[in-house]
Design a protein around this motif. Structure first.
Motif, PDB file in Angstrom:
ATOM      1  N   LEU A  49       5.584  13.503  23.928  1.00 27.14           N
ATOM      2  CA  LEU A  49       5.551  12.068  23.653  1.00 27.14           C
ATOM      3  C   LEU A  49       5.689  11.902  22.153  1.00 27.14           C
ATOM      4  CD1 LEU A  49       2.562  10.696  25.772  1.00 27.14           C
ATOM      5  CD2 LEU A  49       5.018  10.574  26.284  1.00 27.14           C
ATOM      6  N   VAL A  50       6.599  11.043  21.740  1.00 29.09           N
ATOM      7  CA  VAL A  50       6.698  10.676  20.331  1.00 29.09           C
ATOM      8  C   VAL A  50       5.950   9.354  20.205  1.00 29.09           C
ATOM      9  CG1 VAL A  50       8.237  10.088  18.430  1.00 29.09           C
ATOM     10  CG2 VAL A  50       8.951  11.816  20.112  1.00 29.09           C
ATOM     11  N   ARG A  51       4.798   9.377  19.535  1.00 25.43           N
ATOM     12  CA  ARG A  51       3.946   8.189  19.447  1.00 25.43           C
ATOM     13  C   ARG A  51       3.906   7.648  18.014  1.00 25.43           C
ATOM     14  NH1 ARG A  51      -2.053   8.775  21.498  1.00 25.43           N
ATOM     15  NH2 ARG A  51      -2.363   9.622  19.426  1.00 25.43           N
ATOM     16  N   PHE A  52       4.271   6.385  17.896  1.00 24.77           N
ATOM     17  CA  PHE A  52       4.348   5.731  16.588  1.00 24.77           C
ATOM     18  C   PHE A  52       3.004   5.087  16.271  1.00 24.77           C
ATOM     19  CE2 PHE A  52       8.999   5.671  15.839  1.00 24.77           C
ATOM     20  CZ  PHE A  52       9.434   6.135  17.060  1.00 24.77           C
ATOM     21  N   ARG A  53       2.412   5.465  15.148  1.00 20.37           N
ATOM     22  CA  ARG A  53       1.179   4.798  14.706  1.00 20.37           C
ATOM     23  C   ARG A  53       1.547   3.566  13.865  1.00 20.37           C
ATOM     24  NH1 ARG A  53       0.042  10.075  12.852  1.00 20.37           N
ATOM     25  NH2 ARG A  53      -0.237   9.184  10.783  1.00 20.37           N
ATOM     26  N   ASP A  54       0.525   2.815  13.439  1.00 14.45           N
ATOM     27  CA  ASP A  54       0.782   1.612  12.643  1.00 14.45           C
ATOM     28  C   ASP A  54       0.854   1.928  11.151  1.00 14.45           C
ATOM     29  OD1 ASP A  54       1.001  -0.077  14.782  1.00 14.45           O
ATOM     30  OD2 ASP A  54      -1.080  -0.786  14.720  1.00 14.45           O
ATOM     31  N   ASP A  55       0.903   3.210  10.794  1.00 18.02           N
ATOM     32  CA  ASP A  55       0.894   3.604   9.383  1.00 18.02           C
ATOM     33  C   ASP A  55       2.281   3.506   8.771  1.00 18.02           C
ATOM     34  OD1 ASP A  55      -1.876   4.576   9.383  1.00 18.02           O
ATOM     35  OD2 ASP A  55      -1.097   6.113  10.738  1.00 18.02           O
ATOM     36  N   VAL A  56       2.279   3.324   7.457  1.00 11.28           N
ATOM     37  CA  VAL A  56       3.534   3.421   6.704  1.00 11.28           C
ATOM     38  C   VAL A  56       3.221   4.146   5.407  1.00 11.28           C
ATOM     39  CG1 VAL A  56       3.231   1.098   5.681  1.00 11.28           C
ATOM     40  CG2 VAL A  56       5.514   2.133   5.753  1.00 11.28           C
TER      41      VAL A  56
ATOM     42  N   ALA B 131       5.131   5.790   1.624  1.00 11.25           N
ATOM     43  CA  ALA B 131       6.325   5.823   0.773  1.00 11.25           C
ATOM     44  C   ALA B 131       6.013   6.653  -0.456  1.00 11.25           C
ATOM     45  CB  ALA B 131       6.734   4.409   0.380  1.00 11.25           C
ATOM     46  N   GLY B 132       7.043   6.993  -1.214  1.00 10.26           N
ATOM     47  CA  GLY B 132       6.863   7.739  -2.463  1.00 10.26           C
ATOM     48  C   GLY B 132       6.183   9.063  -2.215  1.00 10.26           C
ATOM     49  N   ASP B 133       6.740   9.869  -1.269  1.00  6.74           N
ATOM     50  CA  ASP B 133       6.210  11.193  -0.983  1.00  6.74           C
ATOM     51  C   ASP B 133       4.755  11.109  -0.504  1.00  6.74           C
ATOM     52  OD1 ASP B 133       6.550  13.916  -0.739  1.00  6.74           O
ATOM     53  OD2 ASP B 133       6.064  14.372  -2.837  1.00  6.74           O
ATOM     54  N   GLY B 134       4.427  10.049   0.214  1.00  7.97           N
ATOM     55  CA  GLY B 134       3.088   9.899   0.789  1.00  7.97           C
ATOM     56  C   GLY B 134       2.065   9.292  -0.150  1.00  7.97           C
ATOM     57  N   LYS B 135       2.470   8.975  -1.380  1.00  6.65           N
ATOM     58  CA  LYS B 135       1.500   8.468  -2.365  1.00  6.65           C
ATOM     59  C   LYS B 135       1.086   7.029  -2.070  1.00  6.65           C
ATOM     60  CE  LYS B 135       3.705  10.131  -6.186  1.00  6.65           C
ATOM     61  NZ  LYS B 135       4.426  11.351  -5.816  1.00  6.65           N
ATOM     62  N   LYS B 136       2.042   6.246  -1.518  1.00  2.00           N
ATOM     63  CA  LYS B 136       1.745   4.850  -1.192  1.00  2.00           C
ATOM     64  C   LYS B 136       1.589   4.747   0.320  1.00  2.00           C
ATOM     65  CE  LYS B 136       3.641   0.247  -1.878  1.00  2.00           C
ATOM     66  NZ  LYS B 136       4.629  -0.609  -2.505  1.00  2.00           N
ATOM     67  N   ARG B 137       0.456   4.192   0.750  1.00  2.94           N
ATOM     68  CA  ARG B 137       0.186   4.120   2.188  1.00  2.94           C
ATOM     69  C   ARG B 137      -0.391   2.773   2.553  1.00  2.94           C
ATOM     70  NH1 ARG B 137      -1.237   8.689   4.783  1.00  2.94           N
ATOM     71  NH2 ARG B 137      -0.752  10.585   3.649  1.00  2.94           N
ATOM     72  N   ALA B 138      -0.154   2.387   3.798  1.00  2.00           N
ATOM     73  CA  ALA B 138      -0.777   1.169   4.324  1.00  2.00           C
ATOM     74  C   ALA B 138      -0.698   1.223   5.837  1.00  2.00           C
ATOM     75  CB  ALA B 138      -0.080  -0.072   3.786  1.00  2.00           C
ATOM     76  N   ARG B 139      -1.277   0.202   6.443  1.00  2.00           N
ATOM     77  CA  ARG B 139      -1.261   0.101   7.907  1.00  2.00           C
ATOM     78  C   ARG B 139      -0.945  -1.346   8.268  1.00  2.00           C
ATOM     79  NH1 ARG B 139      -5.843   3.070  11.271  1.00  2.00           N
ATOM     80  NH2 ARG B 139      -4.371   4.754  10.874  1.00  2.00           N
ATOM     81  N   PHE B 140      -0.023  -1.527   9.187  1.00  2.00           N
ATOM     82  CA  PHE B 140       0.356  -2.869   9.629  1.00  2.00           C
ATOM     83  C   PHE B 140       0.242  -2.922  11.142  1.00  2.00           C
ATOM     84  CE2 PHE B 140       2.560  -2.314   5.621  1.00  2.00           C
ATOM     85  CZ  PHE B 140       2.348  -3.535   4.986  1.00  2.00           C
ATOM     86  N   VAL B 141      -0.631  -3.802  11.624  1.00  2.86           N
ATOM     87  CA  VAL B 141      -0.838  -3.918  13.074  1.00  2.86           C
ATOM     88  C   VAL B 141       0.493  -4.281  13.739  1.00  2.86           C
ATOM     89  CG1 VAL B 141      -2.021  -5.213  14.882  1.00  2.86           C
ATOM     90  CG2 VAL B 141      -3.254  -4.538  12.816  1.00  2.86           C
TER      91      VAL B 141
END
Ligand code: ADP
Length: 231
Positions: A21-28, A30-40
């Motif tokens: 199963l390929v399961r997509f989380r609500d995470d995003v 960027a910048g080699d993982g340095k910038k992160r957030a979560r969008f419902v």
């Protein structure tokens, strides 16, 4: 059971042997993982776009890992051995190509430019050339030739698909793998995290909205989803 936890997706044991199963989380990220957030809701919309485009490519004869739907955030795929190569195809110059080589932003690249990046977090996914691919033993020459043909075809088809919907596919990152029968297939995802899509008036409907803080990511992803599912 989770087999692999990535930055924005999980790979879980699938319903049949040889599937995941390929399961997509609500995470995003960027910048080699340095910038992160979560969008419902991001996982759901990324899954929808991805699944739709895999189904389209399969109908057009591109072999992919896609097997079928599962639930709101996951689809069933063949379990593959991922080739540690990120294959980027660019139709229009932007992002790192502009920064690295000074090519004017927005320049149309015809034929499209293909670039290879070594998929290796510790090395920060460096840009590599054909000879590096063989030196590192990432794959053999025949496989790389086949990867190039598939990447070119998938880019061409998706570019046309978006064009018909009044959108421009600027660039896209593909990953390939070998399925349990040894067949080379297009793997991973086809969502707005791995491609740039612009409206005709130059608005981004992709992760650049997050990378560059230029608006509402979920609005952009929903606009892209609505265009993608349109017949
Ligand atoms: P990352 O590994 O860069 O953090 P993701 O969060 O997107 O990225 O995680 C998904 C991972 O699953 C990627 O490493 C991708 O190569 C891998 N993957 C994608 N499709 C398959 C598949 N069909 N079988 C096994 N692994 C896969």
């Amino acid at each position: 059971m989770i087999l692999y936890q990535g930055k924005v997706k999980d790979i879980l044991e699938g319903p049949e042997p040889g599937t995941v199963l390929v399961r997509f989380r609500d995470d995003v990220t960027a910048g080699d993982g340095k910038k992160r957030a979560r969008f419902v809701g991001k996982g759901r919309v990324s899954r929808e776009i991805s699944e739709h485009l895999f189904q389209y490519l399969e109908r057009q004869g591109v072999p992919t890992h896609y097997v079928g739907p599962y639930d709101v955030t996951s689809f069933v795929a063949k379990k593959v051995n991922i080739i540690p190569l990120e294959v980027v195809v660019r139709n229009v110059a932007t992002g790192s190509l502009v920064r690295r080589l000074g090519i004017p932003e927005g320049k149309v690249l015809d034929p499209p430019l293909m670039e290879f990046f070594y998929k290796n977090d510790a090395l920060h996914d460096p840009l590599i050339c054909r000879n590096h691919v063989f030196l590192l033993g990432i794959c053999d020459e025949r496989t790389l030739d086949a990867v190039e043909v598939l990447a070119e075809k998938a880019n061409h088809l998706l570019k046309g698909y978006f064009q018909e919907r009044g959108l421009r596919l600027i660039d896209i990152k593909f990953e390939f793998g070998r399925d349990p029968d040894g067949r080379l297939v297009l793997a991973d995802e086809l969502g707005p995290d791995i491609m740039r899509v612009w409206t005709l008036d130059g608005r981004s409907l992709d992760k650049d909205v997050f990378r560059q803080d230029k608006g509402n990511l979920m609005e952009a992803y929903h606009e892209l989803r609505n265009a993608v599912i349109r017949r």
